[in-house]
Enzyme design. Structure first.
Site: not given
Ligand code: UD1
Length: 428
Positions: A23, A96, A120, A126-129, A332, A402
């Site tokens: 990661n 992703r 997924c 989502p990627v809104d943040l 999470i 992976r």
């Molecule tokens: C990363 C890790 C993943 C790990 C996760 C939490 C990588 C490639 N993946 O995933 O292995 O399980 O951290 O430790 O590094 N969210 C939103 N909007 C956003 C971004 C996130 O709603 O724009 C939500 C997600 O759906 C989730 C939560 O925030 O419920 C935390 O996600 P996030 O910490 O962003 O995880 P990833 O970066 O995707």
């Protein structure tokens, strides 16, 4: 598709070397887009995900060279010129984290077109943040036909960004975009994961000015350009925790070399409560378990330094054989119990109510055919297979490839009876 077959019952004795963190490596690779000078990453894991991102980066103009240095595998990434700022659907859909090229492309060239990652298997994700943070930095973002069109013709500008909840990916993406922005960026409610610190260390080695990584407020003072650097990828705490639980499950004594105990302290505390002996020094952890049955303990996943969601499935496998009942809460991701029906096929007694799973420990698991559903879920099935009676066959192991480097080799070297059955039927 390859399968992994495990005959349970062998105790594990020996050493397992821990690789660089997947990661972290994939975000560090994306950081190479920010400079026209080479970035040399040492302690690189060799995984399907890093190979895949290497192919995407090559399309964008990065020369990717894999070598073996004095300290093991290295990758040199050199992007003298960005030849394309497009990350197409096919590539982002397959991995992703490819989405993370958006920020660096935008920062370096002022524009980018990157596919939205889509859903997924572990939730909506989502990627809104990410997008709100890029907008706060002055980017114009348009969504059209599944693509993000991002523009910042006059460059990005520093901003105050406060996340409503902790996101690892959005914190990293904001870091990647803001190091070349003009002025100061302040990221509040930032994620504190070791991978964030690793990314900040690498960016600083490239000439960036990032302070506070590892706390919940990060300050970035933008610089005009970044230069080349050499950076060692932080050890993989999820691989570390996974093998720690493999040792706890199978019994025996295993030393994890190149591992950082401080990055898995929430897990190690739990393992001690279950009855595992844990010892560590600066760069290794030793786990010992005699024949006694483990005790059940409850678990709640949390952002770092809490218990990692990426270790939840493995812990559930462990609890499936423990004495008593364990309540496991996932905070999470909303759909991260895909391993439950597969563990049940091995004889585990687990019921799920919303974000909570109740695991009633059973006396024994029995080998069966199971299916890998995502990366961390699949390795929980391998761990369960190590202690199950008879043979467990894990199908669809591309998920495992992976994120786990030479898994069968590392476990096999400690005495596990594990082999890969290749698609063509050949065994190794
Ligand atoms: C990363 C890790 C993943 C790990 C996760 C939490 C990588 C490639 N993946 O995933 O292995 O399980 O951290 O430790 O590094 N969210 C939103 N909007 C956003 C971004 C996130 O709603 O724009 C939500 C997600 O759906 C989730 C939560 O925030 O419920 C935390 O996600 P996030 O910490 O962003 O995880 P990833 O970066 O995707």
């Amino acid at each position: 598709m390859d399968r992994i077959a495990i005959v349970g019952g062998a105790r594990l004795e020996g050493e397992i070397p821990i690789s660089g963190a997947k990661n972290s490596a994939i975000k560090l690779m994306a950081a190479s887009l920010l400079s026209d000078q080479p970035l040399r990453l040492t302690n690189m894991p060799r995984l399907a995900d890093t190979r895949f991102l290497g192919r995407l980066l090559s399309r964008l103009g990065t020369q990717v060279t894999e070598t073996t240095g004095a300290d093991g595998p290295e990758t040199v990434l050199h992007a003298p010129e960005i030849i394309s700022a497009l990350a197409p659907y096919d590539l982002v859909r397959q991995m992703r984290a490819s989405f993370n090229v958006l920020g660096p492309l935008l920062a370096r060239t002022g524009h980018a077109k990157v596919s939205l990652p889509g859903g997924c298997s572990i939730g909506a994700r989502p990627v809104d943040l990410h997008l709100k943070a890029l907008e706060a930095l002055g980017a114009r973002i348009d969504l059209h036909e599944g693509y993000v069109y991002a523009q910042a013709p006059r460059g990005l500008q520093g901003a105050e960004i406060e996340f409503p909840f902790v996101s690892v990916g959005a914190t990293e993406h904001t870091l990647l975009a803001s190091v070349l922005a003009s002025g100061v960026t302040v990221i509040r409610n930032a994620a504190r994961e070791p991978e964030i610190v690793d990314l900040a260390d690498c960016l600083n080695a490239m000439g960036a000015k990032v302070e506070g990584a590892g706390t919940d407020v990060i300050h970035v003072t933008g610089v005009a350009s970044l230069h080349g650097a050499t950076h060692a990828v932080v050890p993989d705490r999820i691989e570390t925790g996974t093998y720690a639980m493999a040792a706890a499950m199978a019994g025996g004594e295993v030393k994890l070399t190149g591992a950082r105990a401080v990055h898995v302290s929430a897990l190690l505390d739990m393992l001690v409560k279950t009855g595992v002996d844990v010892a560590h020094d600066a760069d290794s952890i030793t786990l010992k378990r005699n024949g006694a049955r483990l005790k059940s303990v409850d678990l709640t996943t949390d952002p770092y330094p809490g218990f990692a969601t990426d270790l939840q499935a493995q812990f559930m496998a462990l609890m499936s054989l423990a004495d008593g009942e364990s309540v496991i809460r996932e905070t999470i991701f909303e759909n991260r119990f895909m391993h439950v029906p597969e563990l049940s096929r091995l004889g585990a007694d687990i019921s799920v109510h919303g974000a909570e799973a109740r695991v009633r420990g059973v006396e024994a698991l029995t080998g069966a055919q199971v299916m890998a559903t995502d990366l961390r879920a699949s390795v929980s099935l391998v761990i369960a297979g190590l202690a199950a009676k008879g043979e467990t066959v894990v199908n669809r192991v591309y998920h495992l490839d992976r994120g786990f480097e030479r898994l069968e080799e590392k476990l096999g070297a400690c005495g596990a009876n594990i082999r890969r059955i290749r698609e063509d039927g050949e065994e190794s």
